[in-house]
Design a protein around this motif. Sequence first.
Motif, PDB file in Angstrom:
ATOM      1  N   ARG A  96      43.066  39.072  50.709  1.00 37.34           N
ATOM      2  CA  ARG A  96      42.476  39.815  49.595  1.00 37.34           C
ATOM      3  C   ARG A  96      43.118  41.188  49.508  1.00 37.34           C
ATOM      4  NH1 ARG A  96      38.463  37.559  52.371  1.00 37.34           N
ATOM      5  NH2 ARG A  96      37.760  39.515  53.264  1.00 37.34           N
ATOM      6  N   PRO A  97      43.539  41.604  48.305  1.00 34.37           N
ATOM      7  CA  PRO A  97      44.235  42.885  48.182  1.00 34.37           C
ATOM      8  C   PRO A  97      43.278  44.070  48.222  1.00 34.37           C
ATOM      9  CG  PRO A  97      44.005  41.901  46.023  1.00 34.37           C
ATOM     10  CD  PRO A  97      43.455  40.899  47.016  1.00 34.37           C
ATOM     11  N   SER A  98      43.814  45.183  48.676  1.00 33.49           N
ATOM     12  CA  SER A  98      43.135  46.463  48.550  1.00 33.49           C
ATOM     13  C   SER A  98      43.837  47.209  47.431  1.00 33.49           C
ATOM     14  CB  SER A  98      43.247  47.250  49.853  1.00 33.49           C
ATOM     15  OG  SER A  98      42.881  48.589  49.648  1.00 33.49           O
ATOM     16  N   MET A  99      43.084  47.837  46.560  1.00 38.63           N
ATOM     17  CA  MET A  99      43.686  48.570  45.443  1.00 38.63           C
ATOM     18  C   MET A  99      43.533  50.079  45.654  1.00 38.63           C
ATOM     19  SD  MET A  99      44.962  46.179  43.623  1.00 38.63           S
ATOM     20  CE  MET A  99      45.245  46.691  41.936  1.00 38.63           C
ATOM     21  N   ASN A 100      43.430  50.506  46.924  1.00 35.51           N
ATOM     22  CA  ASN A 100      43.299  51.924  47.219  1.00 35.51           C
ATOM     23  C   ASN A 100      44.527  52.696  46.742  1.00 35.51           C
ATOM     24  OD1 ASN A 100      41.895  54.151  48.507  1.00 35.51           O
ATOM     25  ND2 ASN A 100      43.542  54.103  50.004  1.00 35.51           N
ATOM     26  N   GLY A 115      51.998  53.471  47.008  1.00 36.27           N
ATOM     27  CA  GLY A 115      51.406  53.941  48.244  1.00 36.27           C
ATOM     28  C   GLY A 115      51.265  52.832  49.268  1.00 36.27           C
ATOM     29  N   VAL A 116      51.047  53.220  50.531  1.00 36.33           N
ATOM     30  CA  VAL A 116      50.931  52.237  51.611  1.00 36.33           C
ATOM     31  C   VAL A 116      49.582  52.350  52.325  1.00 36.33           C
ATOM     32  CG1 VAL A 116      53.425  52.158  51.931  1.00 36.33           C
ATOM     33  CG2 VAL A 116      52.075  53.722  53.331  1.00 36.33           C
ATOM     34  N   ASP A 117      48.590  52.941  51.662  1.00 38.94           N
ATOM     35  CA  ASP A 117      47.267  53.097  52.262  1.00 38.94           C
ATOM     36  C   ASP A 117      46.344  51.980  51.793  1.00 38.94           C
ATOM     37  OD1 ASP A 117      45.335  54.222  53.839  1.00 38.94           O
ATOM     38  OD2 ASP A 117      44.847  55.865  52.489  1.00 38.94           O
ATOM     39  N   ASN A 118      46.795  50.749  51.968  1.00 38.73           N
ATOM     40  CA  ASN A 118      46.037  49.558  51.596  1.00 38.73           C
ATOM     41  C   ASN A 118      45.900  48.671  52.817  1.00 38.73           C
ATOM     42  OD1 ASN A 118      45.822  49.639  48.518  1.00 38.73           O
ATOM     43  ND2 ASN A 118      47.989  50.041  48.877  1.00 38.73           N
ATOM     44  N   GLY A 119      44.840  47.907  52.868  1.00 39.97           N
ATOM     45  CA  GLY A 119      44.642  47.000  53.994  1.00 39.97           C
ATOM     46  C   GLY A 119      44.485  45.574  53.531  1.00 39.97           C
ATOM     47  N   ASP A 120      44.861  44.653  54.400  1.00 38.73           N
ATOM     48  CA  ASP A 120      44.661  43.236  54.110  1.00 38.73           C
ATOM     49  C   ASP A 120      43.167  42.932  54.103  1.00 38.73           C
ATOM     50  OD1 ASP A 120      45.446  40.680  53.516  1.00 38.73           O
ATOM     51  OD2 ASP A 120      46.059  40.151  55.537  1.00 38.73           O
ATOM     52  N   GLN A 121      42.777  41.937  53.350  1.00 39.44           N
ATOM     53  CA  GLN A 121      41.394  41.490  53.205  1.00 39.44           C
ATOM     54  C   GLN A 121      40.504  42.580  52.606  1.00 39.44           C
ATOM     55  OE1 GLN A 121      39.769  39.386  56.588  1.00 39.44           O
ATOM     56  NE2 GLN A 121      41.819  38.839  57.307  1.00 39.44           N
ATOM     57  N   GLY A 122      41.096  43.445  51.761  1.00 37.49           N
ATOM     58  CA  GLY A 122      40.323  44.448  51.061  1.00 37.49           C
ATOM     59  C   GLY A 122      39.969  45.673  51.877  1.00 37.49           C
ATOM     60  N   SER A 123      40.469  45.752  53.118  1.00 39.20           N
ATOM     61  CA  SER A 123      40.137  46.908  53.960  1.00 39.20           C
ATOM     62  C   SER A 123      41.022  48.099  53.604  1.00 39.20           C
ATOM     63  CB  SER A 123      40.332  46.539  55.441  1.00 39.20           C
ATOM     64  OG  SER A 123      41.700  46.294  55.702  1.00 39.20           O
TER      65      SER A 123
END
Length: 196
Positions: free
Chosen positions: A88-92, A126-134
């Motif tokens: 699941r993507p994070s859209m941070n 940016g690279v401040d995203n986590g796998d599984q929405g974290s």
Amino acid sequence: HDNVNVRMGRVLTPLGIINQRHEPPLFNGVERPGVDKYIIPSTWSSDGIGIFGNVVPSLTYELYVAGGMDGSKFDAVKGIGGGRIKERPSMNDIAVTGRMDYYPFADFSAPAGQTLRLGLGGYTGGVDNGDQGSNPGGLSGVNMHMGVADFEYTVGKFDLRGVAAYTRIENADKLSVGVGDEMFGWYIEPAYHVMP
């Protein structure tokens, strides 16, 4: 429509040759080239929305807004591949990616059955995203920019293709894994089809 289409969901990030055609029958050799493992991660998907189509028959494009990568998973030896969002993507932090391909022989029949494709692709985000929405946190202001040029040329049973890729990571010192702030790689690959 031939000129503008909308695509939404998970797409292969449109960079290089191998990422969009990464199955073994579609590239020569057993292993993927090093550039397509460490600088352009192959099987790199992005989740988002974008447009694609033909400007004219000889010029195609793709442009997407998508979730960025997870910089906490970058590796000093294996590059940025671990930062791909697999579930699941994070859209941070969002990213913009796209490419254009030019086919100079598309408008006429070239001698000896020649085909040529020249491509340019780019990625910034940016690279401040986590796998599984974290959200890994702590990577605000760390951005990655990538530019890729590639070509494929065929005449008869002879193929020639090549890729050059450059990546720059802003504020790479915030990453705890010692990833360099710049990466560059290229290759040229000739091939000859012995059997039909």
